[in-house]
Design an enzyme around this catalytic site. Structure first.
Site, short mmCIF file in Angstrom:
data_model
loop_
_atom_site.label_atom_id
_atom_site.label_comp_id
_atom_site.label_asym_id
_atom_site.label_seq_id
_atom_site.Cartn_x
_atom_site.Cartn_y
_atom_site.Cartn_z
N SER A 1 -2.36 22.07 4.92
CA SER A 1 -3.81 22.17 4.70
C SER A 1 -4.65 21.78 5.90
CB SER A 1 -4.21 21.30 3.50
OG SER A 1 -3.81 19.95 3.72
N GLU B 1 -20.36 14.99 0.90
CA GLU B 1 -19.63 13.72 0.99
C GLU B 1 -18.29 14.04 1.63
OE1 GLU B 1 -16.92 15.41 -1.22
OE2 GLU B 1 -19.00 15.58 -1.85
N LYS C 1 -10.88 23.30 4.70
CA LYS C 1 -12.22 23.00 4.16
C LYS C 1 -13.28 24.01 4.58
CE LYS C 1 -11.17 19.11 2.03
NZ LYS C 1 -11.29 18.98 0.55
#
Lengths: 269, 408
Positions: B390, B122, B100
């Site tokens: 990830s 969010e 991210k």
């Protein structure tokens, strides 16, 4: 010419302004929604917007969002709204519109949504999340069937874009008063009057102002510059009080409020 | 890694100027947001043309994030599967523990370029929230993170981390109290604050230009993996690339640089949850239909009225009823295939990776591990399969303990 077009044409010829209440379909149930439509017609509103509950609204504030959630939790289905509208047809002769997210219209099917709406007695739809760039197909289908597609302009919409939106809309243009979500507000932006005035000079489509309007003082101030004013959260907040025992009282309270707002708008020159 | 990366923000064939990936994508948002989205497109175009933007981002990726992330050969996992050689692209080793951060740093830089002074975001699993809070702390931007109350319960370590980083967490109590409700609430905030606030969307979802922009920032994963593969596999590309898909940002990031390479099979893994019954999974590409949700046209889980269906995954990061529009495009064009992995299969894969390789994967990534192992088992030992790992699993430790009935 739809019933909504006729209504605005008549109001304009008489130099009068429109009050358009918004209510949420199925809150607390569809019988109550039908009763309110009858009351509004008797009180003399110009037209009524019926919000189709949606699970993921983004333009709506907490009051309307909660009303959608209540309606969905009580089992709201779109077809039942259409059936209810047919049932009250004889008693509701004012133009009625749905306000529906494009997610719903797309799922039902663009043509089918128009057909079923018209069969039920709705003369148009407000689609808060359908931008002019994405609206070409639906706008044409609506125009072909004399079904009003009401689109929105906001304080952040550049002026040349406002004109483009006006060109693909019919019925009226929904001028959003504030940069934000639906909900009652005490103060409205000072430049609103100039902005609406400018847009009204650019188009023949009537311009109505919504978002934040809840008080007779708003009506007195904004009435002169617009073709109509839309009142939503102030009514939906009152509906939220309704339960099995006090429906008559809540209807009465809403009727008094709507008549108070109507008196204010009828006093506008 | 000695090879040179292909140009970072390289032009792709999709989306078009309206943000369409084939028929998918576009913009379905209230008019109020149009100007901010146009402004973002303009600023992003300028940034792409400005070498100093990419230099600054590359520098941050290198010294702050720790890129490039390694391509790791999972020897014991490969032996256990008995098929293709399994490699892990280690996004779990990034600063903040997931992919991210690649995107939030890029968007935070754009926030500064646009002269905006506040950031909202969010988050579902909390990884995007932590990455946004981190980027904002780095640049001194105030940050508000919307998070579903149910996800706050599931992801306490990340919630605490966000607070430590100076972010304000706003619990969302509406609807299913998960990621989708957090997206709604963040959109509402943005409607009212759009003049001075940038909304850092964390996946390849939302209105144009977000799906394109997030893919571009995340494609650093695939660009690195490409170069690393060529080095590790004697000049060959991987035969297969596997990644988990919730909104789909890590998958878009690792897939995009391989899309033009026909020989590379791309497999996305959706959350199969408990079963294929409605409400028990989060697999819009498998069970959904094209529709509109959260600003774009893509595969979604909706009922016949267009209402969004409830979905389930034990992984908060995959518990989402929609998916990025480019994945819908890749599905319909046959460029990528999408399969499902159930909660229990992902849990087994978690244990397998932990015990065979000494790596705790995020529950999201465990879905990719589970199906990557299956796919690899059917391939031959002279082939190579890359799984995007990830994120790391520390954040899920408390939830795993709860699911296994252990005291924390």
């Amino acid at each position: 010419m739809s019933l909504l077009d006729e209504t605005f044409a008549k109001l304009r010829s008489e130099g009068r302004k429109a009050l358009l209440p918004f209510i949420t379909a199925g809150d607390p149930d569809l019988d109550f929604t039908g009763d309110l439509l009858k009351d509004f017609g008797k009180a003399g509103v110009a037209a009524c917007e019926v919000g189709v509950p949606y699970s993921d609204p983004v333009a709506d504030g907490p009051v309307i969002q909660a009303s959608y959630q209540r309606a969905l939790e009580s089992g709201f289905r779109l077809q039942q709204l259409f059936e209810m509208r047919k049932r009250v047809a004889a008693e509701v002769t004012i133009p009625t519109l749905t306000m529906a997210s494009y997610a719903i219209i797309y799922r039902v099917g663009l043509e089918r949504y128009i057909e079923q709406s018209q069969e039920a007695g709705f003369c148009g739809v407000i689609v808060p999340d359908l931008l002019v760039e994405e609206a070409a197909e639906f706008s044409k289908l609506c125009a072909d069937r004399d079904f009003n597609l009401i689109q929105l302009v906001t304080p952040t919409t550049p002026r040349e874009r406002q004109v483009r939106i006006a060109e693909s809309s019919s019925g009226f243009l929904y001028f959003v008063s504030v940069t934000g979500i639906t909900g009652e507000r005490n103060e409205l932006p000072p430049q609103l009057i100039d902005n609406v005035g400018w847009l009204r000079e650019q188009t023949d489509v009537p311009v109505c102002i919504g978002f934040g309007i809840s008080q007779p003082e708003h009506v007195a101030k904004l009435g002169p510059v617009a073709d109509g004013l839309i009142v939503g959260s102030a009514i939906v907040r009152r509906i939220a009080q309704a339960n099995a025992e006090n429906r008559g009282e809540v209807r009465g309270e809403i009727d008094r409020y709507v008549r108070e707002m109507l008196a204010a708008i009828n006093a506008v020159k | 890694m000695s090879g040179t990366l292909p140009k970072a923000l390289s032009p792709q064939s999709v989306p078009d100027s309206a943000g369409r990936f084939g028929s998918f994508g576009g913009r379905f948002v209230p008019e109020t947001l149009t100007r901010a989205l146009d402004e973002l497109v303009a600023e992003y175009d300028k940034a792409k043309a400005d070498p100093s933007f990419q230099e600054e981002l590359d520098g941050l990726w290198k010294t702050f994030v720790g890129r490039p992330s390694p391509l790791y050969f999972a020897r014991r996992l490969t032996e256990a599967c008995g098929g293709a050689q399994i490699w892990l692209k280690r996004e779990d080793l990034n600063h903040t523990g997931a992919h991210k951060i690649n995107n939030t740093l890029g968007q935070a830089l754009l926030t500064l370029r646009m002269g905006k002074t506040r950031v909202i975001a969010e988050t579902g699993a909390g990884q995007h929230g932590v990455a946004t809070a981190t980027a904002c702390a780095h640049f001194g931007l105030p940050c508000v993170v919307y998070m579903g109350a149910e996800d706050i319960r599931r992801q306490k370590p990340n919630v605490f981390a966000m607070k430590l980083l100076g972010a304000e967490i706003r619990a969302v109590e509406s609807g299913s109290r998960t990621l989708r409700d957090a997206v709604n609430e963040a959109m509402r905030d943005w409607m009212s604050s759009v003049e001075d606030t940038h909304y850092i969307i964390g996946s390849v979802i939302g209105p144009h230009p977000f799906p394109m922009m997030v893919r571009d920032f995340q494609s650093v994963i695939g660009r690195e993996a490409r170069v690393q593969s060529l080095e590790a596999f004697d000049g060959k590309l991987p035969d297969c690339v596997v990644a988990c898909v919730g909104g789909g940002s890590n998958a878009a990031g690792i897939f995009a640089p391989f899309v033009a390479d026909d020989g590379v099979r791309l497999v996305g893994v959706e959350a199969g949850g408990r079963s294929s019954e409605p409400g028990q999974h989060a697999s819009p590409l498998t069970f959904g239909r094209p529709g509109v949700l959260h600003g774009s046209y893509s595969y979604v889980m909706q009922d016949d009225d267009g209402q969004t269906c409830d979905v389930h995954s034990m992984s908060a990061g995959l518990d989402y009823p929609g998916v990025g529009p480019e994945h819908s495009y890749w599905k319909d064009t046959g460029r990528a295939e999408y399969i499902q992995c159930r909660d229990d299969e992902a849990m087994k894969a978690f244990d397998m990776l932990a015990k065979s390789e000494g790596i705790l994967p995020a529950l999201e990534s465990s879905h990719a591990i589970a199906k990557g192992m299956e796919v690899a088992g059917k391939m031959s030992p002279d082939q190579n399969l890359v799984i995007c790992l990830s994120g790391r699993g520390d954040k899920d430790a408390m939830e795993l303990a709860r699911l296994r009935g252990e005291e924390w």
